[in-house]
Structure formats: structure tokens, C-alpha cells
Design an enzyme around this catalytic site. Structure first.
Site, mmCIF file in Angstrom:
data_model
loop_
_atom_site.group_PDB
_atom_site.id
_atom_site.type_symbol
_atom_site.label_atom_id
_atom_site.label_comp_id
_atom_site.label_asym_id
_atom_site.label_seq_id
_atom_site.Cartn_x
_atom_site.Cartn_y
_atom_site.Cartn_z
ATOM 1 N N GLU A 41 5.331 51.742 50.383
ATOM 2 C CA GLU A 41 6.263 51.123 49.440
ATOM 3 C C GLU A 41 5.545 50.771 48.129
ATOM 4 O O GLU A 41 4.300 50.759 48.081
ATOM 5 C CB GLU A 41 6.869 49.877 50.087
ATOM 6 N N ASP A 71 5.315 58.998 59.518
ATOM 7 C CA ASP A 71 5.554 57.588 59.815
ATOM 8 C C ASP A 71 6.455 57.394 61.029
ATOM 9 O O ASP A 71 7.041 58.360 61.549
ATOM 10 C CB ASP A 71 6.158 56.877 58.583
ATOM 11 N N ASP A 94 13.001 54.116 45.868
ATOM 12 C CA ASP A 94 12.093 53.144 45.222
ATOM 13 C C ASP A 94 10.731 53.772 44.897
ATOM 14 O O ASP A 94 9.794 53.075 44.533
ATOM 15 C CB ASP A 94 11.913 51.902 46.115
#
Ligand code: PGA
Length: 256
Positions: free
Chosen positions: A143, A67, A136
Site C-alpha cells: 500500500e 499475496d 490507490d
């Protein structure tokens, strides 16, 4: 999913490095998927040392990074291109033209993502993908809520990720880019082998959800339970919330 629990991040990184070194010995022109962040730095140090000792060479290796932040130029001190150059590429015998890191300043992000996917296919696919784990549950910058079918694309960062990554931006979360380009979950899952590393108590909830929770898009890393060749390298703090039964099972599994 093979899970290794070592007493500290150094030992876990050494164990993960053995996997990468073994691959490069058997396939010197391997295609590696690479990660950034605090987690893989020790692993990269092991690889740099193995390269310096002459045990492995990166001359024929091709790499693809997971990324990059949108808006940061490759020269920006917080760009992942800079991170990779400074923490690995400048310190090994790799041909930089074979290192692919998405450009966060690309004018046409969709085209850059499509090109990236094409380059992976052209290279013959990723043999081994290295992953960190977000607190997370993210992998890459996929995400919670990311589709398991997602490909390389633009993604908005969660508040948790922005707060976690503020430490790289003078502790100021307002400086952290709010979006990134990330390899998709389906792209990651096409790698032949996957090695995920997670260290520290801050990752313990995400580790538990990845290993013991439902395989669900609300925990992107849980998708790895569907992959046939995944190794997870944890320190004891990251493994601390696993249920006692699972913990015992991991520790009693045959070790290599
Ligand atoms: P970290 O990030 O290695 O900096 O903890 C991991 C990740 O977000 O994947």
C-alpha cells in the site's frame, strides 16, 4: 517502461499473453510471479487456451503468487489459493507442488515470509512477474507508504483497497480481511521482467501517477520506472488521464 494502450481489456490481455507465451516457449522451466483480482482473469484464459492448443506447457513451470489475505484458509472461497486453482492451475498441466501461494493462516507469519523469499531464491528468481494495479497505486498489497526496500511481509490494507475488494465479499466491506501477506516491493523489483495490467477508468488516476508522477513511496507502482524491463498493458479507459503528449508518444512508439 514500454506502455501499450489497447481498445479494450481483451486486446490488452491478449497482448500480455503473447509476452508470457513467448517466455514459456524460450524457457519452458520459467519461474512466473502471478497476481489475483479481476484484472488477470482474461490473461489467464489466454494462457489456458494456449496450453489446451498445445502451444505451451506448464509442466516445468514454477509459480509464486504476490499475496494472500491473512485469516483466510487456502480452502476459503475468497482465498487467493482458491482463486488461482479455479482460474488457472486446475485448468493447465502445471504440477501443483510447484505453485507457491502464501498461507494466510500460517501461525508464524514472519517465518512463512522468510520461507517464501528463500523458495524464490532457490527457484533461481522470478523471470516474469505479472502485476495488477490498485486504484490507490498499490502493487501486490504494498500500500502507499510501503518502503521500496520492503520484502515479503504482513501489510494492512487501506480503506480504498478494502472498499475496492468488497465486490468479492458480497459487497460487504466488513467481510474483507484488513491485512494480508504480500511480496515486498524489493522482491517484486528483482524479477527479470515485469508485466503490469490495468483496465477501466477507476485505475486512470493510479496509472497517471505511476507513469507521470514522482517516483515516490506514496505511489508504490511508480517504483517500476526504475526497473529495466517493464511492460504496461492498458485499455483506453485506464489510459484516459495520461497527458496528451505522453499518450501521443505511446501511440507513435514502434509496436511489436
Ligand atoms: P483488481 O485488483 O484486478 O481486482 O482490480 C488489482 C490490484 O489490487 O492489484
Amino acid at each position: 517502461m514500454r506502455i501499450y494502450i489497447e481498445k479494450n481489456p481483451e486486446d490488452a490481455s491478449q497482448k500480455a499473453a503473447k509476452l508470457v507465451i513467448g517466455l514459456l516457449k524460450s524457457k519452458p522451466d520459467a519461474v512466473l510471479g502471478l497476481a489475483t483480482g479481476g484484472t488477470p482473469v482474461r490473461l489467464y484464459r489466454e494462457l489456458i487456451n494456449a496450453n489446451a492448443r498445445g502451444e505451451i506447457s506448464f509442466k516445468s513451470v514454477e509459480t509464486f503468487n504476490l499475496d494472500e489475505y491473512v485469516g483466510l484458509s487456502p480452502r476459503d472461497k475468497n482465498s487467493y489459493r482458491r482463486f488461482m486453482d479455479e482460474n488457472l492451475f486446475n485448468l493447465i498441466d502445471i504440477d501443483k507442488s510447484k505453485t507457491h501461494v502464501l498461507d494466510g493462516t500460517a501461525s508464524d507469519i514472519a517465518a512463512a515470509c522468510a520461507d517464501f523469499e528463500k523458495s524464490i531464491a532457490l527457484a533461481g528468481g522470478i523471470d516474469l512477474q505479472i502485476l495488477g494495479l490498485g486504484s490507490d497505486g498499490h502493487i501486490g498489497f504494498n500500500e502507499p507508504g510501503s518502503s521500496f526496500d520492503s520484502r515479503t511481509r504482513l501489510e494492512y490494507l487501506t480503506e480504498k483497497t478494502i472498499v475496492d475488494n468488497a465486490r468479492f465479499f458480497d459487497g460487504d466491506k466488513s467481510k474483507v480481511p484488513t491485512s494480508a501477506i504480500t511480496m515486498g516491493i524489493a522482491t517484486i523489483m528483482e524479477a527479470g521482467k515485469i508485466a503490469l495490467l490495468a483496465f477501466g477508468g477507476k485505475k486512470s488516476d493510479a496509472v497517471k501517477a505511476m507513469v507521470e508522477g514522482d517516483v515516490d513511496e506514496s505511489v508504490p507502482a511508480s517504483v517500476l520506472r526504475k526497473h529495466p524491463d517493464v511492460s504496461i498493458f492498458l485499455d483506453t479507459a485506464a489510459a484516459s488521464k495520461l497527458s496528451p503528449d505522453i499518450y501521443r508518444e505511446i501511440l507513435s512508439a514502434p509496436r511489436d
